[in-house]
Design a protein around this motif. Structure first.
Motif, PDB file in Angstrom:
ATOM      1  N   ASP A  91      -6.599   3.728 -12.765  1.00  0.00           N
ATOM      2  CA  ASP A  91      -5.236   3.679 -12.235  1.00  0.00           C
ATOM      3  C   ASP A  91      -4.478   2.410 -12.599  1.00  0.00           C
ATOM      4  O   ASP A  91      -3.299   2.285 -12.262  1.00  0.00           O
ATOM      5  CB  ASP A  91      -5.270   3.807 -10.706  1.00  0.00           C
ATOM      6  N   GLU A  97       0.827  -1.205   0.000  1.00  0.00           N
ATOM      7  CA  GLU A  97       0.000   0.000   0.000  1.00  0.00           C
ATOM      8  C   GLU A  97       0.861   1.254   0.000  1.00  0.00           C
ATOM      9  O   GLU A  97       0.545   2.229  -0.686  1.00  0.00           O
ATOM     10  CB  GLU A  97      -0.943   0.004   1.206  1.00  0.00           C
ATOM     11  N   THR A  98       1.957   1.239   0.738  1.00  0.00           N
ATOM     12  CA  THR A  98       2.866   2.380   0.794  1.00  0.00           C
ATOM     13  C   THR A  98       3.493   2.649  -0.565  1.00  0.00           C
ATOM     14  O   THR A  98       3.711   3.805  -0.938  1.00  0.00           O
ATOM     15  CB  THR A  98       3.973   2.128   1.836  1.00  0.00           C
ATOM     16  N   TYR A 131      -6.500   7.741  -7.233  1.00  0.00           N
ATOM     17  CA  TYR A 131      -7.517   7.411  -6.234  1.00  0.00           C
ATOM     18  C   TYR A 131      -6.910   6.509  -5.145  1.00  0.00           C
ATOM     19  O   TYR A 131      -7.161   5.315  -5.101  1.00  0.00           O
ATOM     20  CB  TYR A 131      -8.698   6.693  -6.897  1.00  0.00           C
ATOM     21  N   PRO A 132      -6.097   7.087  -4.243  1.00  0.00           N
ATOM     22  CA  PRO A 132      -5.429   6.253  -3.230  1.00  0.00           C
ATOM     23  C   PRO A 132      -6.383   5.605  -2.231  1.00  0.00           C
ATOM     24  O   PRO A 132      -6.048   4.584  -1.632  1.00  0.00           O
ATOM     25  CB  PRO A 132      -4.473   7.220  -2.536  1.00  0.00           C
ATOM     26  N   ASP A 133      -7.574   6.172  -2.065  1.00  0.00           N
ATOM     27  CA  ASP A 133      -8.534   5.589  -1.119  1.00  0.00           C
ATOM     28  C   ASP A 133      -9.113   4.282  -1.632  1.00  0.00           C
ATOM     29  O   ASP A 133      -9.677   3.509  -0.858  1.00  0.00           O
ATOM     30  CB  ASP A 133      -9.668   6.572  -0.835  1.00  0.00           C
ATOM     31  N   VAL A 161      -1.112   6.425  -7.668  1.00  0.00           N
ATOM     32  CA  VAL A 161      -2.453   6.442  -8.260  1.00  0.00           C
ATOM     33  C   VAL A 161      -3.175   7.761  -7.984  1.00  0.00           C
ATOM     34  O   VAL A 161      -2.803   8.520  -7.089  1.00  0.00           O
ATOM     35  CB  VAL A 161      -3.300   5.257  -7.735  1.00  0.00           C
ATOM     36  N   VAL A 210      -7.355   1.858  -3.110  1.00  0.00           N
ATOM     37  CA  VAL A 210      -6.329   0.814  -3.171  1.00  0.00           C
ATOM     38  C   VAL A 210      -6.644  -0.243  -2.126  1.00  0.00           C
ATOM     39  O   VAL A 210      -6.803   0.054  -0.944  1.00  0.00           O
ATOM     40  CB  VAL A 210      -4.916   1.407  -2.936  1.00  0.00           C
ATOM     41  N   LYS A 254      -0.014   3.578  -3.274  1.00  0.00           N
ATOM     42  CA  LYS A 254      -0.874   4.755  -3.066  1.00  0.00           C
ATOM     43  C   LYS A 254      -0.315   6.045  -3.664  1.00  0.00           C
ATOM     44  O   LYS A 254      -1.075   6.815  -4.253  1.00  0.00           O
ATOM     45  CB  LYS A 254      -1.191   4.927  -1.583  1.00  0.00           C
ATOM     46  N   PRO A 255       0.969   6.340  -3.569  1.00  0.00           N
ATOM     47  CA  PRO A 255       1.456   7.582  -4.194  1.00  0.00           C
ATOM     48  C   PRO A 255       1.427   7.557  -5.727  1.00  0.00           C
ATOM     49  O   PRO A 255       1.501   8.601  -6.365  1.00  0.00           O
ATOM     50  CB  PRO A 255       2.902   7.690  -3.707  1.00  0.00           C
ATOM     51  N   VAL A 295      -7.123  -1.604  -7.665  1.00  0.00           N
ATOM     52  CA  VAL A 295      -7.131  -0.152  -7.746  1.00  0.00           C
ATOM     53  C   VAL A 295      -8.308   0.286  -8.612  1.00  0.00           C
ATOM     54  O   VAL A 295      -8.952  -0.540  -9.256  1.00  0.00           O
ATOM     55  CB  VAL A 295      -5.812   0.403  -8.325  1.00  0.00           C
TER      56      VAL A 295
END
Length: 76
Positions: free
Chosen positions: A40, A6-7, A15-17, A13, A19, A10-11, A36
């Motif tokens: 993305d 996730e780390t 839409y990180p929420d 994409v 993931v 997330k940066p 995702v």
């Protein structure tokens, strides 16, 4: 390991929420499924799969202390 994935993801994409990382553990292997937003997917795969390959390399290096094979799959 899911927090590591996730780390990394997330940066990358928009839409990180959205993931999600799902772990499926079997006897001699662990498979991580990355979900995702559909817009993305291309960002996670990258040109000629370079980003996906880099994610797999980092995860397999981090999991080298485990006695299991680690697979990372990207789902739509």
């Amino acid at each position: 390991m899911t927090s590591l994935i996730e780390t990394i993801v997330k940066p990358l994409v928009d839409y990180p929420d959205e993931v999600r990382v799902k772990e499926v553990s079997e006897e001699h292997q662990v498979t991580y499924f990355i979900e995702v937003h559909k817009e993305d997917i291309g960002k996670i795969i990258g040109k000629q799969g370079r980003v996906a390959k880099a994610i797999r390399t980092v995860v397999s290096a981090a999991a080298s202390q485990l006695d299991k094979k680690v697979h990372v799959k990207i789902q739509e």
